[in-house]
Design an enzyme around this catalytic site. Sequence first.
Site, short mmCIF file in Angstrom:
data_model
loop_
_atom_site.label_atom_id
_atom_site.label_comp_id
_atom_site.label_asym_id
_atom_site.label_seq_id
_atom_site.Cartn_x
_atom_site.Cartn_y
_atom_site.Cartn_z
N GLU A 37 0.82 -1.21 0.00
CA GLU A 37 0.00 0.00 0.00
C GLU A 37 0.85 1.26 0.00
O GLU A 37 2.04 1.24 0.35
CB GLU A 37 -0.94 -0.01 1.20
CG GLU A 37 -0.26 -0.31 2.49
CD GLU A 37 -1.25 -0.68 3.60
OE1 GLU A 37 -1.96 -1.69 3.44
OE2 GLU A 37 -1.29 0.04 4.59
N CYS A 42 3.78 8.34 0.71
CA CYS A 42 4.45 7.37 1.57
C CYS A 42 4.39 6.04 0.82
O CYS A 42 3.30 5.57 0.47
CB CYS A 42 3.69 7.28 2.89
SG CYS A 42 4.27 5.97 3.97
N CYS A 100 7.60 -7.54 5.96
CA CYS A 100 8.85 -7.01 6.55
C CYS A 100 9.45 -8.09 7.45
O CYS A 100 8.72 -8.79 8.14
CB CYS A 100 8.57 -5.75 7.35
SG CYS A 100 10.07 -5.02 8.04
N CYS A 141 9.19 -6.19 14.45
CA CYS A 141 8.84 -5.31 15.57
C CYS A 141 7.48 -5.77 16.12
O CYS A 141 6.52 -5.91 15.35
CB CYS A 141 8.77 -3.85 15.10
SG CYS A 141 10.29 -3.31 14.29
N CYS A 146 3.97 -4.12 15.40
CA CYS A 146 3.69 -3.80 14.01
C CYS A 146 3.15 -5.02 13.28
O CYS A 146 3.77 -6.08 13.27
CB CYS A 146 4.99 -3.33 13.35
SG CYS A 146 4.92 -3.28 11.56
N CYS A 160 0.95 1.80 8.23
CA CYS A 160 1.28 0.85 7.18
C CYS A 160 0.77 -0.54 7.54
O CYS A 160 0.80 -0.95 8.67
CB CYS A 160 2.77 0.81 6.91
SG CYS A 160 3.73 -0.04 8.14
S1 SF4 Z 1 7.82 -1.21 12.27
FE1 SF4 Z 1 7.01 -2.90 11.00
S2 SF4 Z 1 7.46 -2.34 8.87
FE2 SF4 Z 1 8.76 -1.06 10.21
S3 SF4 Z 1 10.69 -2.23 10.42
FE3 SF4 Z 1 9.42 -2.83 12.17
S4 SF4 Z 1 8.35 -4.67 11.44
FE4 SF4 Z 1 9.16 -3.64 9.62
#
Ligand code: SF4
Length: 382
Positions: free
Chosen positions: A112, A125, A132, A136, A139, A363
């Site tokens: 997206e 953005c 990913c 994290c 997230c 995101c």
């Molecule tokens: S916040 Fe989410 S998208 Fe950003 S680096 Fe960490 S896991 Fe990856």
Amino acid sequence: MTSLPLISVDPDARGRRPAMPPRHLADLDLPGRQALVTELGEPAFRAKQVSNHYFGRLVRDPAQMTDLPAATRERLAGSLLPALLTPVRELACDDGATRKALWRLHDGSLVESVLMGYPDRVTVCISSQAGCGMACPFCATGQAGLTRNLSTAEIVDQAVYLAGVAASGAVAGSPPRLSHVVFMGMGEPLANYSRVVGAIRRLVAPAPEGLGLSQRHITVSTVGLVPAIRRLASEELSVTLALSLHAPDDELRDELVPVNQRWKVSEVLDAVWDYAATTGRRVSIEYAMIKDVNDQPWRADLLGRLLAGKLAHVNLIPLNPTPGSRWDASPKPVEREFVRRLRDAGVSTTVRDTRGREIDGACGQLAAAEDRDTDPPCEATA
Ligand code: SF4
């Protein structure tokens, strides 16, 4: 970078090995395009002609390049302009000033991008990876893991498409020309280093080679891949670096940003200060405010001591709470106290606006909604 609920690739794509997309003109610099066009039996000037359409006039569909002979259009379409992004859904919020696009890639992955209009600028953005691998825990994108890197052209095409949306006057009260790009969508840009740097070069090259944006208006966000930060400093690109710090101490950052177990706070800050010294660019320190996790006054004071006197600006990000998440946003009084302490330490600090919240603006959230097959809360435009 910061996102929340569960995100996934298209269910049909599960179990299939992700594959990179076909080559596209935005993968190549102008000499590369000229060489390819010549190989295809067309005169080299066609490369400039097609590039002018794509980067100069933001025309992505070869059928609309009507000054090219039909046979040439057909020949070049497949080799230079394959369709990379299939729109799944577009949403508008904030009275039309924020527009979010969800794309399906050729292998079924979903990514997206967001277009944000302001009175003085238009920012997009964009995503650099499908999923990913940085894990994290707060997230959603990170929870689902990495599907694959995006190609240079898949990254650039997001910006070119949304630049076209802005040019059509769709973003009320904003200039029609795209001016800023932030790599803060899905993925860790520096984990897809060469393709992201290729995309930056396309974004900043003057038309017809690229979009002609100012390097200073490009922001690359990272969780702190130290060798890649140092490599970026040597590229002679003065783009803005944003470091997703989220905690000033290793104990908490090891948990919130697992890559910290590899490169500690002191190492990553050394790398960004060297980046600032080399490029002359102020580093943006991103800090998601998470209730009772990283928002204590003593952490504000510690952060203030780490950043005082440095070429840095702190962006506090109110966490976007999502259903089922154990993470919540800090209360406003706590946030205000955090800001006060940082400013008292002499550190320039702002709280980021929360554009697009109504459309799952962090995101991964729109893709997550698509995967859950839930209705978006805002007006769908496509
Ligand atoms: S916040 Fe989410 S998208 Fe950003 S680096 Fe960490 S896991 Fe990856």
